[in-house]
Design a protein around this motif. Structure first.
Motif, PDB file in Angstrom:
ATOM      1  N   LEU A   1      25.602  64.925  48.607  1.00 55.20           N
ATOM      2  CA  LEU A   1      27.030  64.857  48.915  1.00 55.20           C
ATOM      3  C   LEU A   1      27.279  63.945  50.111  1.00 55.20           C
ATOM      4  O   LEU A   1      28.279  63.213  50.158  1.00 55.20           O
ATOM      5  N   ALA A   2      26.375  63.978  51.085  1.00 56.46           N
ATOM      6  CA  ALA A   2      26.516  63.108  52.254  1.00 56.46           C
ATOM      7  C   ALA A   2      26.421  61.641  51.863  1.00 56.46           C
ATOM      8  O   ALA A   2      27.114  60.795  52.434  1.00 56.46           O
ATOM      9  N   LEU A   3      25.572  61.318  50.874  1.00 51.48           N
ATOM     10  CA  LEU A   3      25.459  59.929  50.416  1.00 51.48           C
ATOM     11  C   LEU A   3      26.788  59.454  49.839  1.00 51.48           C
ATOM     12  O   LEU A   3      27.289  58.373  50.194  1.00 51.48           O
ATOM     13  N   VAL A   4      27.377  60.253  48.957  1.00 49.13           N
ATOM     14  CA  VAL A   4      28.659  59.874  48.355  1.00 49.13           C
ATOM     15  C   VAL A   4      29.746  59.792  49.429  1.00 49.13           C
ATOM     16  O   VAL A   4      30.568  58.861  49.434  1.00 49.13           O
ATOM     17  N   ALA A   5      29.755  60.757  50.358  1.00 47.56           N
ATOM     18  CA  ALA A   5      30.774  60.771  51.404  1.00 47.56           C
ATOM     19  C   ALA A   5      30.640  59.561  52.328  1.00 47.56           C
ATOM     20  O   ALA A   5      31.656  59.020  52.801  1.00 47.56           O
TER      21      ALA A   5
ATOM     22  N   GLY B   1      34.446  52.890  52.449  1.00 45.86           N
ATOM     23  CA  GLY B   1      35.623  52.408  51.738  1.00 45.86           C
ATOM     24  C   GLY B   1      36.914  52.692  52.482  1.00 45.86           C
ATOM     25  O   GLY B   1      37.832  51.864  52.495  1.00 45.86           O
ATOM     26  N   LEU B   2      36.995  53.870  53.120  1.00 47.27           N
ATOM     27  CA  LEU B   2      38.188  54.191  53.913  1.00 47.27           C
ATOM     28  C   LEU B   2      38.324  53.255  55.110  1.00 47.27           C
ATOM     29  O   LEU B   2      39.431  52.823  55.451  1.00 47.27           O
ATOM     30  N   ALA B   3      37.197  52.935  55.748  1.00 44.08           N
ATOM     31  CA  ALA B   3      37.245  51.980  56.857  1.00 44.08           C
ATOM     32  C   ALA B   3      37.709  50.614  56.375  1.00 44.08           C
ATOM     33  O   ALA B   3      38.507  49.932  57.036  1.00 44.08           O
ATOM     34  N   GLY B   4      37.223  50.200  55.187  1.00 47.22           N
ATOM     35  CA  GLY B   4      37.697  48.949  54.611  1.00 47.22           C
ATOM     36  C   GLY B   4      39.172  49.015  54.257  1.00 47.22           C
ATOM     37  O   GLY B   4      39.893  48.026  54.400  1.00 47.22           O
ATOM     38  N   GLY B   5      39.630  50.204  53.812  1.00 51.18           N
ATOM     39  CA  GLY B   5      41.043  50.367  53.496  1.00 51.18           C
ATOM     40  C   GLY B   5      41.928  50.250  54.728  1.00 51.18           C
ATOM     41  O   GLY B   5      43.046  49.715  54.653  1.00 51.18           O
ATOM     42  N   LEU B   6      41.454  50.750  55.867  1.00 43.92           N
ATOM     43  CA  LEU B   6      42.232  50.624  57.099  1.00 43.92           C
ATOM     44  C   LEU B   6      42.380  49.171  57.529  1.00 43.92           C
ATOM     45  O   LEU B   6      43.387  48.784  58.130  1.00 43.92           O
ATOM     46  N   PHE B   7      41.366  48.366  57.207  1.00 42.43           N
ATOM     47  CA  PHE B   7      41.409  46.950  57.583  1.00 42.43           C
ATOM     48  C   PHE B   7      42.009  46.095  56.470  1.00 42.43           C
ATOM     49  O   PHE B   7      42.298  44.918  56.684  1.00 42.43           O
ATOM     50  N   SER B   8      42.205  46.675  55.280  1.00 43.87           N
ATOM     51  CA  SER B   8      42.637  45.883  54.131  1.00 43.87           C
ATOM     52  C   SER B   8      44.009  45.228  54.292  1.00 43.87           C
ATOM     53  O   SER B   8      44.232  44.155  53.710  1.00 43.87           O
ATOM     54  N   PRO B   9      44.974  45.812  55.034  1.00 43.25           N
ATOM     55  CA  PRO B   9      46.228  45.070  55.228  1.00 43.25           C
ATOM     56  C   PRO B   9      46.020  43.711  55.886  1.00 43.25           C
ATOM     57  O   PRO B   9      46.711  42.741  55.557  1.00 43.25           O
ATOM     58  N   VAL B  10      45.061  43.650  56.817  1.00 46.36           N
ATOM     59  CA  VAL B  10      44.737  42.352  57.435  1.00 46.36           C
ATOM     60  C   VAL B  10      44.073  41.444  56.410  1.00 46.36           C
ATOM     61  O   VAL B  10      44.408  40.267  56.274  1.00 46.36           O
ATOM     62  N   ALA B  11      43.107  42.011  55.650  1.00 48.46           N
ATOM     63  CA  ALA B  11      42.400  41.210  54.647  1.00 48.46           C
ATOM     64  C   ALA B  11      43.330  40.731  53.543  1.00 48.46           C
ATOM     65  O   ALA B  11      43.078  39.694  52.924  1.00 48.46           O
ATOM     66  N   GLY B  12      44.402  41.472  53.278  1.00 45.45           N
ATOM     67  CA  GLY B  12      45.332  41.073  52.229  1.00 45.45           C
ATOM     68  C   GLY B  12      46.262  39.946  52.625  1.00 45.45           C
ATOM     69  O   GLY B  12      46.823  39.280  51.753  1.00 45.45           O
ATOM     70  N   ARG B  13      46.414  39.717  53.913  1.00 41.80           N
ATOM     71  CA  ARG B  13      47.388  38.710  54.364  1.00 41.80           C
ATOM     72  C   ARG B  13      46.763  37.539  55.102  1.00 41.80           C
ATOM     73  O   ARG B  13      47.429  36.541  55.351  1.00 41.80           O
ATOM     74  N   VAL B  14      45.489  37.682  55.485  1.00 40.09           N
ATOM     75  CA  VAL B  14      44.808  36.624  56.233  1.00 40.09           C
ATOM     76  C   VAL B  14      43.656  36.118  55.389  1.00 40.09           C
ATOM     77  O   VAL B  14      42.987  36.895  54.697  1.00 40.09           O
ATOM     78  N   ARG B  15      43.384  34.836  55.445  1.00 38.80           N
ATOM     79  CA  ARG B  15      42.293  34.297  54.641  1.00 38.80           C
ATOM     80  C   ARG B  15      41.532  33.241  55.424  1.00 38.80           C
ATOM     81  O   ARG B  15      41.933  32.833  56.517  1.00 38.80           O
ATOM     82  N   GLY B  16      40.375  32.834  54.850  1.00 39.71           N
ATOM     83  CA  GLY B  16      39.593  31.744  55.433  1.00 39.71           C
ATOM     84  C   GLY B  16      38.969  32.107  56.762  1.00 39.71           C
ATOM     85  O   GLY B  16      38.535  33.215  56.991  1.00 39.71           O
ATOM     86  N   VAL B  17      38.958  31.096  57.646  1.00 39.42           N
ATOM     87  CA  VAL B  17      38.326  31.266  58.948  1.00 39.42           C
ATOM     88  C   VAL B  17      39.014  32.325  59.789  1.00 39.42           C
ATOM     89  O   VAL B  17      38.386  33.007  60.591  1.00 39.42           O
TER      90      VAL B  17
END
Length: 373
Positions: free
Chosen positions: A91-95, A101-117
């Motif tokens: 269960l710890a592996l899946v969690a 993924g949740l950490a990536g989701g918190l940063f995803s608004p930046v990743a969705g609007r910024v690109r490249g360098v």
């Protein structure tokens, strides 16, 4: 249906043959080669995720090591007793993967609007932030000394040597032999899910974003697809971090630094951007090279054995120079990386086998004059 069978049968046989070959090493190879395989499969899992983000979606990320650290430390803390949450290790592996993924989701608004360098610089901040947290949050992360990684168990079966002795076909199965099949199964899951994504509608949309954002914006929600690619890449990195933690058996902050992110970029560039097989080949090359140079340092020129005094290059530094040179050569002579070499070779073979045209047999088209009215 009968027409499809001859096409699918060779491919199914090839997959079965490759699977059998990959299952054989624990019966024939010693611990050193098995550990290289474990590290390579773990690195390939993370490289496939970064390949989807950078090679397919066209988003540059220098923060991949941050999500690897979340997966490694997340599993270690969730499965540990003191400090830790004491969850069942499966269960710890899946969690831990979900946490990445949740950490990536918190940063995803930046990743969705910024690109490249600009996205590369933004993700670079995650590496330094993550290292600071790992060092400072000593009650949770163990500080500079890190933490011991709890072994994974599934029911009564444990992936370490602390349980009952296991002998298969006369071969004693220790930690590396047991972990081999775990890493192989999880990497196979990574491979097939990534290949399926690339062939799906979402994969075609990501390729369209990479090739021409102006053209893709007419039918593709750009921010949503970019954010989704970033979250998926983070989850692959989290799984790779768990596998690395299980293979190393100890996690320390210094391993998850900027150099690790650069290593992963080198993997996908050497292997070929946008290719699952290429990311795997690049991961094997970059992971195995320093380990092999460390073992055979006394037989290599200009390379000093680990711990020796002098100005000679150590195996790690020498390997970084070598695959840095490999990146330059790939960018100049083979921009599609190792994954494109078979296509290049087949194209050259076809050109050489093509018969030369006889200049005497060439016919010249004669223009017929129209009659004058």
């Amino acid at each position: 249906m009968s027409d499809l069978l001859p096409r699918r049968t060779p491919r199914a046989l090839a997959i079965l043959l490759v699977a059998l070959l990959l299952c054989a090493p624990p019966f024939y190879l010693d611990v050193f080669w098995l550990r290289i395989g474990l590290f390579a499969m773990a690195a390939a899992t993370g490289a496939v995720g970064l390949g989807l983000l950078t090679g397919t979606a066209g988003q540059l990320s220098l923060g991949h090591s941050f999500f690897l650290a979340i997966g490694a430390y997340g599993y270690t803390w969730l499965a540990g007793e003191e400090p830790g949450a004491g969850l069942p290790t499966a269960l710890a592996l899946v969690a831990a993967v979900v946490l990445a993924g949740l950490a990536g989701g918190l940063f995803s608004p930046v990743a969705g609007r910024v690109r490249g360098v600009y996205l590369g610089v933004a993700t670079l901040a995650l590496v330094f932030l993550g290292h600071h947290i790992l060092v400072s949050a000593e009650p949770v992360t163990g500080g500079f000394n890190g933490l011991s990684v709890p072994p994974l168990s599934a029911g009564s079966f444990t992936f370490d040597a602390s349980g009952p002795e296991l002998v298969v076909l006369g071969v004693p199965f220790g930690v590396e032999e047991r972990l081999w099949y775990l890493c192989l199964a999880l990497f196979a899951f990574t491979w097939f899910t990534a290949r399926g994504l690339l062939r799906s509608r979402a994969g075609r949309a990501l390729k369209a974003l990479r090739d021409s954002e102006t053209a893709a914006v007419m039918g593709v929600p750009v921010a949503r697809y970019r954010a989704g690619a970033f979250v998926l890449s983070s989850m692959y990195a989290g799984l790779a971090g768990v596998l690395l933690a299980l293979a190393f058996r100890r996690v320390v902050p210094d391993y998850f630094g900027l150099a690790l992110s650069v290593d992963y970029l080198a993997m996908i560039v050497i292997g070929g951007l946008g290719s699952v097989a290429g990311a795997t080949a690049g991961a094997v090359f970059v992971t195995a090279l320093p380990l092999l140079m460390t073992r055979y340092a006394d037989r290599l020129p200009f390379v000093a054995t680990p711990g020796s005094a002098g100005d000679a290059l150590g195996p790690t530094e020498a390997s970084r120079y070598l695959y840095g040179a490999a990146v330059v050569l790939i960018l100049i002579f083979a921009p599609d990386g190792l994954s494109g070499l078979p296509h290049r070779l087949r194209a050259r073979i076809r050109i050489r086998r093509r018969p030369a045209e006889d200049p005497t047999s060439a016919t010249t088209a004669v223009r017929v004059k129209e009659p004058t009215p």
